[in-house]
Design an enzyme around this catalytic site. Structure first.
Site, mmCIF file in Angstrom:
data_model
loop_
_atom_site.group_PDB
_atom_site.id
_atom_site.type_symbol
_atom_site.label_atom_id
_atom_site.label_comp_id
_atom_site.label_asym_id
_atom_site.label_seq_id
_atom_site.Cartn_x
_atom_site.Cartn_y
_atom_site.Cartn_z
ATOM 1 N N HIS A 1 0.873 -1.193 0.000
ATOM 2 C CA HIS A 1 0.000 0.000 0.000
ATOM 3 C C HIS A 1 0.902 1.232 0.000
ATOM 4 C CE1 HIS A 1 -3.842 2.168 1.345
ATOM 5 N NE2 HIS A 1 -2.925 3.108 1.200
ATOM 6 N N LYS B 1 -9.282 -0.031 -6.179
ATOM 7 C CA LYS B 1 -9.363 0.571 -4.854
ATOM 8 C C LYS B 1 -10.708 1.240 -4.652
ATOM 9 C CE LYS B 1 -7.751 2.140 -0.905
ATOM 10 N NZ LYS B 1 -6.659 3.045 -0.543
ATOM 11 N N HIS C 1 -10.488 1.314 1.409
ATOM 12 C CA HIS C 1 -10.307 2.292 2.482
ATOM 13 C C HIS C 1 -11.575 2.188 3.325
ATOM 14 C CE1 HIS C 1 -8.709 6.095 4.288
ATOM 15 N NE2 HIS C 1 -9.927 6.032 4.786
ATOM 16 N N ASP D 1 1.410 2.615 3.565
ATOM 17 C CA ASP D 1 0.563 3.795 3.390
ATOM 18 C C ASP D 1 1.400 5.077 3.461
ATOM 19 O OD1 ASP D 1 -1.734 5.211 2.846
ATOM 20 O OD2 ASP D 1 -2.430 5.247 4.931
HETATM 21 C C1 NCD Z 1 -3.500 9.076 2.037
HETATM 22 C C2 NCD Z 1 -3.037 10.118 1.021
HETATM 23 O O1 NCD Z 1 -2.572 11.179 1.426
HETATM 24 O O2 NCD Z 1 -3.128 9.855 -0.191
HETATM 25 N N1 NCD Z 1 -3.562 9.689 3.341
HETATM 26 C C3 NCD Z 1 -3.524 9.067 4.534
HETATM 27 O O3 NCD Z 1 -3.677 9.726 5.574
HETATM 28 N N2 NCD Z 1 -3.317 7.784 4.630
HETATM 29 C C4 NCD Z 1 -4.806 8.501 1.609
HETATM 30 C C5 NCD Z 1 -5.246 7.306 2.415
HETATM 31 O O4 NCD Z 1 -4.684 6.210 2.275
HETATM 32 O O5 NCD Z 1 -6.157 7.477 3.226
HETATM 33 ZN ZN ZN Z 2 -3.307 5.036 1.578
#
Ligand code: NCD
Ligand code: ZN
Length: 348
Positions: A13, A99, A136, A247
């Site tokens: 991710h 996604k 998500h 992430d």
């Molecule tokens: C992610 C982003 O900035 O693209 N931000 C986050 O806080 N994780 C988007 C996401 O995965 O929610």
């Molecule tokens: Zn993310």
């Protein structure tokens, strides 16, 4: 000096962004990861196979010479998407999933899904192809407290999706609560979850106690210590449903240090080292290789990497700031000294 050698890990991710930021984000991940599931939430989201192809080419241009990095592309689901696009995606060798962003849930999600039932025909098609659905998992209902949005999503949407599409591979992305850990643990084997380093390292006090720290603001938001402990137990359990997904989500310092700052923690510069630190603190370093380098690949039905990475107990300092052109980014653990350092073992 303590040291472990593991198969090269993958990041299941990742947000790489676009344009000149790729020159910074791609090397930051290619430094240790062999492959990454690339999120499609650009300002103009990746909604077609041909957009994913072009985006992949832009990413590949930034892979440093001598490194190998395979971006695994995803499409951004929308209410009005045609099932033909799913068929094209299934036939395309570089697309690995779609996604689901509930509209309004997070960064660049306004063009996401407004009504999850509208996309049931797409999910049906994906289930037929056994193409992973990446979720998500947070409701966007303003009446629901931000700390409860993941748990409510499970009851309202995830459970019905799992019941209706038992063949559909589902990755519940960046889980943050004990409720989500329990849900995934009890779900059938087609349901897995990614876990970030920051949700293993921090709880909501890190974000909010003694001053508000915008660089720890992400979505889903950091939760309680009890939740963090449940995530740590899951990540170190050896259960193959739980695997690494950073992430890592860079936003410029201007976007973060603002009266209305963006959500996202830029962890790529120290991601693998942070997982090693928290696994070691939990006396579970022996569980890191499967979590980082095996379970995700098996879920996505991909071969394991053959290159190796050495993770050594050796102090190094995470940069206080990382630049891309004029833009500046504060990484996770900025300026901190970490005790684990990861380096690929380069072979011919
Ligand atoms: C992610 C982003 O900035 O693209 N931000 C986050 O806080 N994780 C988007 C996401 O995965 O929610
Ligand atoms: Zn993310």
């Amino acid at each position: 000096m303590r040291s472990i050698v593991i198969n090269q890990p993958d990041d299941w991710h990742l947000h790489l962004r676009d344009g000149k930021q790729l020159a910074m984000t791609v090397p930051a991940s290619a430094r240790v990861f062999a492959r990454a599931i690339v999120m499609p939430n650009l300002a103009n989201p990746i909604i077609t196979v041909s957009e994913a192809e072009c985006y992949r080419a832009r990413i590949l241009e930034q892979v440093p010479a001598g490194r190998h990095f395979d971006p695994l592309m995803t499409l951004y689901l929308q209410d009005a998407m045609s099932t033909d696009e799913i068929t094209k995606a299934d036939a395309h060798p570089c697309i690995y999933g779609c996604k689901l962003y509930p509209a309004g849930a997070t960064t660049h999600s306004t063009r996401g899904v407004n009504n999850i039932e509208f996309i049931y025909p797409l999910l049906e098609k994906m289930a037929n192809y056994e193409m992973p659905l990446l979720i998500h998992g947070e409701v966007t209902d303003p009446d629901i407290d931000i700390f409860d949005r993941e748990a409510v999503f499970i009851d309202r949407y995830l459970l019905p999706i799992c019941e209706r599409f038992p063949q559909l591979p589902i990755v519940f992305e960046h889980i943050t609560t004990k409720t989500a850990v329990d849900f995934v643990s009890q779900a059938p084997s087609n349901v897995a979850a990614t876990i970030t380093a920051h949700h293993l390292l921090y709880n909501r006090n890190t974000l909010l106690a003694g001053g508000i720290r915008p660089h720890y603001y992400c979505l889903p938001i950091l939760k309680t210590e009890e939740d963090r402990q449940a995530l740590l137990a899951a990540a170190t359990s050896g259960v193959p449903k739980f695997f690494l997904g950073t992430d890592s989500a860079p936003h410029t310092t201007i976007q973060k240090e603002s009266a209305c700052g963006c959500a996202g923690i830029f962890s790529a510069p120290c991601a693998l080292e942070s997982y090693a630190t928290v696994f070691d603190a939990h006396h579970s370093l022996d569980k890191l290789e499967n979590f980082a380098s095996r379970f995700g690949a098996e879920f996505y039905r991909l071969p394991l990497n053959t290159q190796k990475v050495e993770i050594k107990q050796q102090e190094w300092q995470v940069p206080a700031v990382v630049a891309a052109g004029e833009d500046k980014f504060i990484p996770m653990c900025a300026g901190e000294t970490l005790t684990w350092q990861a380096k690929p073992i380069l072979t011919g």
